[in-house]
Structures are given as structure tokens and as C-alpha cells.
Design an enzyme around this catalytic site. Sequence first.
Site, PDB file in Angstrom:
ATOM      1  N   TYR A  21     -44.350  -1.539  25.149  1.00  0.00           N
ATOM      2  CA  TYR A  21     -42.893  -1.090  25.547  1.00  0.00           C
ATOM      3  C   TYR A  21     -42.814  -1.339  26.841  1.00  0.00           C
ATOM      4  O   TYR A  21     -43.824  -1.496  27.936  1.00  0.00           O
ATOM      5  CB  TYR A  21     -43.053   0.676  25.364  1.00  0.00           C
ATOM      6  CG  TYR A  21     -41.804   1.186  25.781  1.00  0.00           C
ATOM      7  CD1 TYR A  21     -40.235   0.714  25.367  1.00  0.00           C
ATOM      8  CD2 TYR A  21     -41.634   2.305  26.862  1.00  0.00           C
ATOM      9  CE1 TYR A  21     -39.404   1.315  25.712  1.00  0.00           C
ATOM     10  CE2 TYR A  21     -40.469   2.539  27.181  1.00  0.00           C
ATOM     11  CZ  TYR A  21     -39.247   2.368  26.580  1.00  0.00           C
ATOM     12  OH  TYR A  21     -38.145   3.090  26.958  1.00  0.00           O
ATOM     13  N   ASP A  57     -34.470   4.760  38.813  1.00  0.00           N
ATOM     14  CA  ASP A  57     -34.188   4.447  37.513  1.00  0.00           C
ATOM     15  C   ASP A  57     -32.637   5.148  37.366  1.00  0.00           C
ATOM     16  O   ASP A  57     -32.355   6.257  36.616  1.00  0.00           O
ATOM     17  CB  ASP A  57     -34.776   5.163  36.536  1.00  0.00           C
ATOM     18  CG  ASP A  57     -34.658   5.001  35.126  1.00  0.00           C
ATOM     19  OD1 ASP A  57     -34.135   3.790  34.647  1.00  0.00           O
ATOM     20  OD2 ASP A  57     -34.927   5.880  34.115  1.00  0.00           O
ATOM     21  N   ASP A  75     -36.271  -1.282  27.183  1.00  0.00           N
ATOM     22  CA  ASP A  75     -35.374  -0.412  27.476  1.00  0.00           C
ATOM     23  C   ASP A  75     -34.350  -1.165  27.996  1.00  0.00           C
ATOM     24  O   ASP A  75     -34.265  -1.899  28.898  1.00  0.00           O
ATOM     25  CB  ASP A  75     -35.998   0.584  28.661  1.00  0.00           C
ATOM     26  CG  ASP A  75     -34.997   1.538  29.187  1.00  0.00           C
ATOM     27  OD1 ASP A  75     -33.831   1.564  28.494  1.00  0.00           O
ATOM     28  OD2 ASP A  75     -35.469   2.412  29.824  1.00  0.00           O
ATOM     29  N   ASP A 115     -31.145   0.378  28.638  1.00  0.00           N
ATOM     30  CA  ASP A 115     -30.443   1.329  29.307  1.00  0.00           C
ATOM     31  C   ASP A 115     -28.984   1.306  28.527  1.00  0.00           C
ATOM     32  O   ASP A 115     -29.056   1.602  27.481  1.00  0.00           O
ATOM     33  CB  ASP A 115     -30.023   0.720  30.820  1.00  0.00           C
ATOM     34  CG  ASP A 115     -31.243   1.154  31.940  1.00  0.00           C
ATOM     35  OD1 ASP A 115     -32.009   2.020  31.262  1.00  0.00           O
ATOM     36  OD2 ASP A 115     -31.399   0.701  32.862  1.00  0.00           O
ATOM     37  N   HIS A 128     -33.897  -0.758  22.876  1.00  0.00           N
ATOM     38  CA  HIS A 128     -33.217   0.584  22.438  1.00  0.00           C
ATOM     39  C   HIS A 128     -31.925   0.670  23.687  1.00  0.00           C
ATOM     40  O   HIS A 128     -32.006   0.100  25.000  1.00  0.00           O
ATOM     41  CB  HIS A 128     -33.818   1.772  22.651  1.00  0.00           C
ATOM     42  CG  HIS A 128     -34.529   2.209  23.880  1.00  0.00           C
ATOM     43  ND1 HIS A 128     -33.906   2.641  24.744  1.00  0.00           N
ATOM     44  CD2 HIS A 128     -35.829   2.222  24.168  1.00  0.00           C
ATOM     45  CE1 HIS A 128     -34.558   2.731  25.909  1.00  0.00           C
ATOM     46  NE2 HIS A 128     -35.894   2.805  25.595  1.00  0.00           N
ATOM     47  N   GLU A 182     -28.845   3.270  25.176  1.00  0.00           N
ATOM     48  CA  GLU A 182     -28.556   4.541  25.097  1.00  0.00           C
ATOM     49  C   GLU A 182     -27.122   5.067  25.318  1.00  0.00           C
ATOM     50  O   GLU A 182     -26.445   4.104  25.790  1.00  0.00           O
ATOM     51  CB  GLU A 182     -29.407   5.155  26.336  1.00  0.00           C
ATOM     52  CG  GLU A 182     -28.980   4.997  27.604  1.00  0.00           C
ATOM     53  CD  GLU A 182     -30.137   5.099  28.690  1.00  0.00           C
ATOM     54  OE1 GLU A 182     -29.815   5.567  29.806  1.00  0.00           O
ATOM     55  OE2 GLU A 182     -31.041   4.557  28.630  1.00  0.00           O
ATOM     56  N   CYS A 234     -32.503   9.195  33.783  1.00  0.00           N
ATOM     57  CA  CYS A 234     -33.904   9.380  33.012  1.00  0.00           C
ATOM     58  C   CYS A 234     -33.274  10.435  31.915  1.00  0.00           C
ATOM     59  O   CYS A 234     -32.815  11.364  32.427  1.00  0.00           O
ATOM     60  CB  CYS A 234     -35.057  10.056  33.788  1.00  0.00           C
ATOM     61  SG  CYS A 234     -36.531  10.630  32.935  1.00  0.00           S
ATOM     62  N   ARG A 264     -30.418   5.031  21.229  1.00  0.00           N
ATOM     63  CA  ARG A 264     -30.978   6.283  21.750  1.00  0.00           C
ATOM     64  C   ARG A 264     -29.787   7.075  21.826  1.00  0.00           C
ATOM     65  O   ARG A 264     -28.612   6.690  22.493  1.00  0.00           O
ATOM     66  CB  ARG A 264     -31.697   6.008  22.835  1.00  0.00           C
ATOM     67  CG  ARG A 264     -31.952   7.118  23.800  1.00  0.00           C
ATOM     68  CD  ARG A 264     -32.579   6.773  24.980  1.00  0.00           C
ATOM     69  NE  ARG A 264     -32.424   7.658  26.394  1.00  0.00           N
ATOM     70  CZ  ARG A 264     -32.772   7.631  27.655  1.00  0.00           C
ATOM     71  NH1 ARG A 264     -33.563   6.605  27.669  1.00  0.00           N
ATOM     72  NH2 ARG A 264     -32.342   8.341  28.278  1.00  0.00           N
ATOM     73  N   GLU A 280     -33.534  11.514  22.424  1.00  0.00           N
ATOM     74  CA  GLU A 280     -34.391  11.681  23.650  1.00  0.00           C
ATOM     75  C   GLU A 280     -34.174  13.295  24.155  1.00  0.00           C
ATOM     76  O   GLU A 280     -33.404  13.814  23.938  1.00  0.00           O
ATOM     77  CB  GLU A 280     -33.692  10.881  24.899  1.00  0.00           C
ATOM     78  CG  GLU A 280     -34.066  11.027  26.252  1.00  0.00           C
ATOM     79  CD  GLU A 280     -35.423  10.765  26.327  1.00  0.00           C
ATOM     80  OE1 GLU A 280     -36.305  11.295  25.582  1.00  0.00           O
ATOM     81  OE2 GLU A 280     -35.933   9.782  27.347  1.00  0.00           O
ATOM     82  N   ASN A 299     -40.571  10.129  22.373  1.00  0.00           N
ATOM     83  CA  ASN A 299     -40.821   9.660  23.547  1.00  0.00           C
ATOM     84  C   ASN A 299     -41.852  10.593  24.325  1.00  0.00           C
ATOM     85  O   ASN A 299     -41.566  11.789  24.509  1.00  0.00           O
ATOM     86  CB  ASN A 299     -39.497   9.671  24.578  1.00  0.00           C
ATOM     87  CG  ASN A 299     -39.829   9.450  25.868  1.00  0.00           C
ATOM     88  OD1 ASN A 299     -41.207   8.951  26.405  1.00  0.00           O
ATOM     89  ND2 ASN A 299     -38.817   9.536  26.995  1.00  0.00           N
TER      90      ASN A 299
END
Length: 306
Positions: free
Chosen positions: A51, A65, A92, A94, A119, A121, A129, A162, A192, A214
Site C-alpha cells: 500500500y 496530508d 491512495d 485522495d 482508492h 475518497e 486524514c 472510500r 474509513e 484501515n
Amino acid sequence: MPYLVADDLPKQSAGARFRALLQQPGILRLPGTHNGLASQQAKAAGFDACYLSGAAMTASMGLPDLGVITVDEVAFFIRQVARASGLPVLVDGDTGYGEALNVMHMVRTFEEAGAGAVHLEDQLLPKKCGHLNDKKLADAHDMAAKVHAASRARRDMVVIARTDAAGSEGMEGAVARANLYLEAGADAIFPEALVTEVMFREFAGRVKAPLLANMTEFGRTPFFTAQQFQDMGYKMVIWPVTSLRVSAKATEELYAELAKSGSAQALLPRMQTRAELYNTIGYHAYEALDSSIVESVVPPPLLPNS
């Protein structure tokens, strides 16, 4: 073996290999690998995939982040991790770096860089985060449009949607969004920041798709093992920033020791030796490859003129 030799490269795309892993029994364990060396160490430990966390990438660049890095910067990390280990990488993505067309560009760029899965989101920028508060969610149908765009742009890549809705919209909102994203073309769902075993089990009971858990440290989710997540109905688990956190703490302690004593000798027992490093990165295999090419490439004899 060095990735330079074509015969050593995987015969299937990263996406096809990631899909095949999802078809195998048991939970797919995906350790975070924040650089190429970490991905090689994960492979040596026996992991079949890895990952690449947005939080780990940004932190390794000295940035927060908050969705501030670009598609091309992420592609640099994908290339080094995928190339170094040969493992299919979940990345990721985002919020997709924009709207539908930007998402399609992201998917094509990531897939060409060697990613096996991504993924996406449903937060709005500036994203946070998933285990922090005051996250702002996108309209569910706008997010579904991004998922649909991603599914149209990919060749073999696995698209995971996500949702961060559990904290603000409750289980009903998270489940409704997940099912909408599945209808839009998502292959799997990543709920998440679920905070109890009851929530994990309820979500798995109501969303019929491969699910990603996660297991991050210092967040809202209690510690569960991979087997526990599997027993709760999850097909994948990530430890997103763990490798970076361990490495960063060790580096912090190293610099403190150097500043205090002027020597790193006290930390020698905690260091990877030169021989161990060379074994991990395949140093001698590269040397042997170079030597074999230099020694074996001989011009053919010239034929006499006819």
C-alpha cells in the site's frame, strides 16, 4: 533479480495480479511501503501486495496530508515502489485531484506508473486524514460520478471507493453512499474511521462487496489483527503509515544520539548492516548482470565478401 531484465518482469498487469489476489481465500494484507526499499522489505517478509499512503508520501516530503501533492509526484512514488518490489500496489488517490476528467487522468497516470489498485475518497478539499475531525464530505452523487469516471478510465486497475461518512452521517449515510458507489462502478469499498467492532460488523453485513479496513495507529479505530478483520467480513487490511512512523522514530533517535555524543556507534545493533542492505536491494545481482553483459557480448565474425 534486477528489474532491468525483461524475463524478470511480471507477465500480467498489476491490476490483473491485484484482482487475482482478491479471489484467493483469506484477507489480503497490505503493509504501507513509503519508498522502494520498504517495498522490497515487505516482499522479503512474504507479503503479496503493498500500500502507498498519501499521508506517508506527504510526510516523507515534509508536508502535511492535506491534498497538496500532485498526480505526478504520486506517480514518482508508485514507480519506485512497484519497480523495486514487483508487487501490485494499492495507491491512495485522495479525492482524485479534481473532478471527473481529473480522476480519469489520475487513473491513467497511476496505472501506467504500475499501480494495481487505487482508492478514491468522498471528502472535499482541503481533505484531511480520515481519523481527524471536521471533514467536509462531497455530495454523494458527485462522488459517484468520480467513481464512474475512474471505472471508465482504468484498464485492469481495481477501483476502491472510500467513504468518510460514518462520522458525520452515521451508519445509514455510510452504507447508502457505499451502495451508490458500487452502482457507479467501484470494485470494493473502504469505510474509513469506524470506531467499534459492532460498526465494522454492521457495515460488512449491509454492504455486499469486498471491503477494506484501515488499521492505522493513533487514530479512532481500536487495534484489530488481520484475522479479526477477516472474521468481521473484510477482504483487505492496510497498515498505511506504520513503516514511516517506525523509520522516522528511529531516524529521530539517531540524530539525537549524533548531536549528543558525536557518534552513531551506540546504535550499531539497531542498524541494517551493509550486507543486509545489499541483499535486500539485490546489489550483487546487479553486479553479476553487468559483468555477464560486458563479458558475453561478442561481435559476430565478419563474413567474407561474396
